[in-house]
Design an enzyme around this catalytic site. Structure first.
Site, PDB file in Angstrom:
ATOM      1  N   TYR A   1       0.838  -1.204   0.000  1.00 18.65           N
ATOM      2  CA  TYR A   1       0.000   0.000   0.000  1.00 18.65           C
ATOM      3  C   TYR A   1       0.871   1.252   0.000  1.00 18.65           C
ATOM      4  CZ  TYR A   1      -3.249   3.570   1.718  1.00 18.65           C
ATOM      5  OH  TYR A   1      -3.983   4.719   1.866  1.00 18.65           O
TER       6      TYR A   1
ATOM      7  N   GLU B   1     -11.321   6.506   5.562  1.00 18.20           N
ATOM      8  CA  GLU B   1     -10.656   7.255   6.628  1.00 18.20           C
ATOM      9  C   GLU B   1     -11.608   7.460   7.803  1.00 18.20           C
ATOM     10  OE1 GLU B   1      -7.610   7.869   6.925  1.00 18.20           O
ATOM     11  OE2 GLU B   1      -6.783   7.758   4.901  1.00 18.20           O
TER      12      GLU B   1
ATOM     13  N   TRP C   1      -5.008   1.503  10.611  1.00 22.50           N
ATOM     14  CA  TRP C   1      -5.245   1.503   9.178  1.00 22.50           C
ATOM     15  C   TRP C   1      -5.141   0.095   8.608  1.00 22.50           C
ATOM     16  CZ3 TRP C   1      -7.745   3.834   5.658  1.00 22.50           C
ATOM     17  CH2 TRP C   1      -7.487   3.582   4.311  1.00 22.50           C
TER      18      TRP C   1
END
Length: 212
Positions: free
Chosen positions: A42, A64, A72
Site C-alpha cells: 500500500y 478514513e 489503518w
C-alpha cells in the site's frame, strides 16, 4: 494515515535519525510500512498518489472515517469487503441505501459494524451527489492544497492536522458531511497526495508528481 509501528526483522536495518528502515530491496520506508507485506505494498503503490475522481475521493473519505479509532491495517484488510458492501463506493448507489441496507451492513462481519459510521457514509454519499452542482467533491477537497508541504525527518515530525485540514473539515461539515474532523481530513489529504508527508529519505518522497 496512522498505524501502530512494528519491529523490523533482523535482516533489515533502521536509520534511527530518520525513522526509516532500508529493506532487502534497498528501498527506505517508514517503520509502519517496513515489514507487513500488505502495508508495504500500500505504501509503495497507493498512499500519497494523486486521486482526482469523485468515486476515488469518496471511497478514501469513507475509509478514513471508518479508520477513526482503529488501525489503518484493519481497514486495509477489510477494504475488499467494504467495496462489496458499499457498491464499490458509487455515491449514487450508496445515497439510495435505506434502513434495510443499514441492517444488512450491520450484519456484515466483513466490515466495521459501526452504525454511526455506516450512516455517515450514506449521509456523505448524498452530500457528494449534491455537491456536483457546485464543482464536485474532488475539486472541493483539492482546493485546500496548501502552498507548501511538510518535510518530516522523523515520525514525530509528521503533523496530524493542519490549518488546511481544519478548513476542509469546516467546509465539508457546512456541506452536510459527517465524520470529517480535522485529523481525519489531514489523513485524507495525505492519502490523496494533497500533502506529501513521506519522510525525507523515503523512496516515495516526492514521487507523486504533486510536490517536487
Amino acid at each position: 494515515m496512522t498505524d501502530e509501528p512494528v519491529a523490523p526483522p533482523a535482516d533489515e536495518r533502521t536509520t534511527a535519525t530518520t525513522d526509516l528502515v532500508t529493506g532487502e530491496d534497498g528501498l527506505a520506508r517508514p517503520v509502519w510500512a517496513a515489514t507487513d507485506a500488505m502495508l508495504r505494498d500500500y505504501y509503495d503503490t497507493e498512499w500519497g498518489m494523486p486521486v482526482h475522481d469523485e468515486r476515488g475521493v469518496f471511497e478514501r473519505l469513507s475509509l478514513e472515517a471508518f479508520q477513526s479509532g482503529l488501525s489503518w491495517r484493519t481497514i486495509l484488510a477489510k477494504r475488499p469487503a467494504f467495496r462489496a458492501a458499499f457498491a464499490d463506493f458509487d455515491p449514487d448507489t450508496v445515497a439510495r441505501f435505506d434502513e434495510d441496507d443499514v441492517a444488512g451492513l450491520m450484519a456484515d462481519a466483513g466490515i466495521v459494524r459501526n452504525q454511526a459510521k455506516i450512516r455517515a457514509t450514506i449521509t456523505n454519499a448524498n452530500a457528494t451527489v449534491a455537491l456536483r452542482a457546485d464543482g464536485g467533491l474532488a475539486d472541493l477537497v483539492w482546493s485546500f492544497r496548501p502552498d507548501t508541504t511538510p518535510a518530516p525527518r522523523t515520525a514525530a515530525e509528521v503533523p496530524t492536522t493542519s490549518p488546511e485540514s481544519v478548513a476542509l473539515s469546516k467546509a465539508l461539515r457546512k456541506r452536510g458531511f459527517a465524520f470529517v474532523g480535522p485529523t481525519t481530513m489531514h489523513a485524507l489529504m495525505e492519502a490523496l497526495g494533497i500533502v506529501d508527508t513521506h519522510l525525507l529519505g523515503s523512496h516515495r518522497r516526492g514521487t507523486s508528481g504533486v510536490w517536487v
